[in-house]
Design an enzyme around this catalytic site. Structure first.
Site, mmCIF file in Angstrom:
data_model
loop_
_atom_site.group_PDB
_atom_site.id
_atom_site.type_symbol
_atom_site.label_atom_id
_atom_site.label_comp_id
_atom_site.label_asym_id
_atom_site.label_seq_id
_atom_site.Cartn_x
_atom_site.Cartn_y
_atom_site.Cartn_z
ATOM 1 C CB SER A 1 4.081 55.055 7.671
ATOM 2 O OG SER A 1 4.294 55.301 8.835
ATOM 3 C CE1 TYR B 1 8.258 51.266 8.440
ATOM 4 C CE2 TYR B 1 7.511 53.367 9.195
ATOM 5 C CZ TYR B 1 7.524 52.152 8.608
ATOM 6 O OH TYR B 1 6.118 51.422 8.694
#
Length: 258
Positions: free
Chosen positions: A148, A161
């Site tokens: 990501s 995250y």
């Protein structure tokens, strides 16, 4: 031009988190290039729906499915027992499964942040290790990790995250170097906002959506198929000299300046 450089005929790919969104799009893209695909996801009913739809869309291709929660170490082992019992081998592993709960750093409960690491990072670590004996049976095989942009810069995903994806990017580099001599290429893709079931609620907020678009030079969010195309390229023989890379699929987000 050798057309086989742009095909995956005879290869078997395992895609995790394959019921919806990016994972399902990756499975479809690999099937379109000629691979047979093994799907893994937590929800058995949605997984079977995806398997049936893909089988209908790609007649003649083998599409098999394993339902299990890959945040659980025992179910990760069961997945690879299943893969080995199939006897079809493995050429490609796509570590796509992931999850998030966006919180301020001080608001995470310990079991919550640990569970995110299990899903986003430790699953890829263990599945790659379990896949290693199968992947080394071939002269050339591939692992692609779905990272990501949050692992490369700060975005509003929460620290956990971002940490897990940054670690996944580093795992990609380490395994690429360590396993290159074994014929295994290891790469990653790093998406920005992609239109999926998970991102739809945030993107439905007009002010938030406008902020996202203002930070994206291409002026739109991405589609799952656009991530899938990058993943498929990294699996193809045509990318045979690429390893240890992290390709951003972000509409220019990471290159945006003032």
């Amino acid at each position: 031009m050798n057309p086989h450089r742009w095909r995956l005929d005879g290869q078997v790919a395992l895609v995790t988190g394959a019921s919806f969104g990016i994972g399902r799009a990756i499975a479809a893209e690999l099937l379109a290039f000629g691979a047979d695909v093994l799907l893994a996801a937590r929800d058995a009913d949605h997984l079977e729906t995806a398997r049936t739809e893909l089988e209908e869309e790609f007649p003649g291709r083998a599409v098999r499915a394993f339902a299990g929660d890959l945040a659980d170490g025992e179910q990760r082992r069961e997945l690879f027992d299943w893969v080995e019992d199939l006897g079809c081998g493995l050429n490609i592993l796509v570590n796509n499964v992931g999850n998030n709960h966006s919180r301020a750093a001080m608001d995470y409960a310990e079991d919550e942040w640990r569970a995110l690491f299990e899903t986003n990072l430790f699953s890829a670590w263990e599945l790659s290790r379990y896949a290693y004996p199968l992947l080394t049976r071939h002269a050339s095989s591939s692992i692609v990790n779905i990272g990501s942009v949050s692992g490369l810069t700060h975005v509003r995903t929460g620290a956990v995250y971002g940490m897990s994806k940054a670690a996944l990017h580093q795992l990609t580099k380490n395994l690429a170097c360590e396993w290159a001599g074994d014929g295994i290429r290891v790469n990653a893709v790093a998406p920005w906002y992609i239109r999926t079931r998970r991102t739809s609620p945030k993107l439905a907020e007009p002010d938030y959506y406008e902020e996202v678009i203002a930070r994206t030079p291409m002026g739109r969010v991405g589609e799952p198929e656009e991530v899938a195309a990058a993943v498929a390229f990294l699996c193809l023989p045509a990318s045979s000299y690429i390893t240890g890379e992290c390709i951003a699929v972000d509409g220019g987000f990471l290159r945006y300046g003032f």
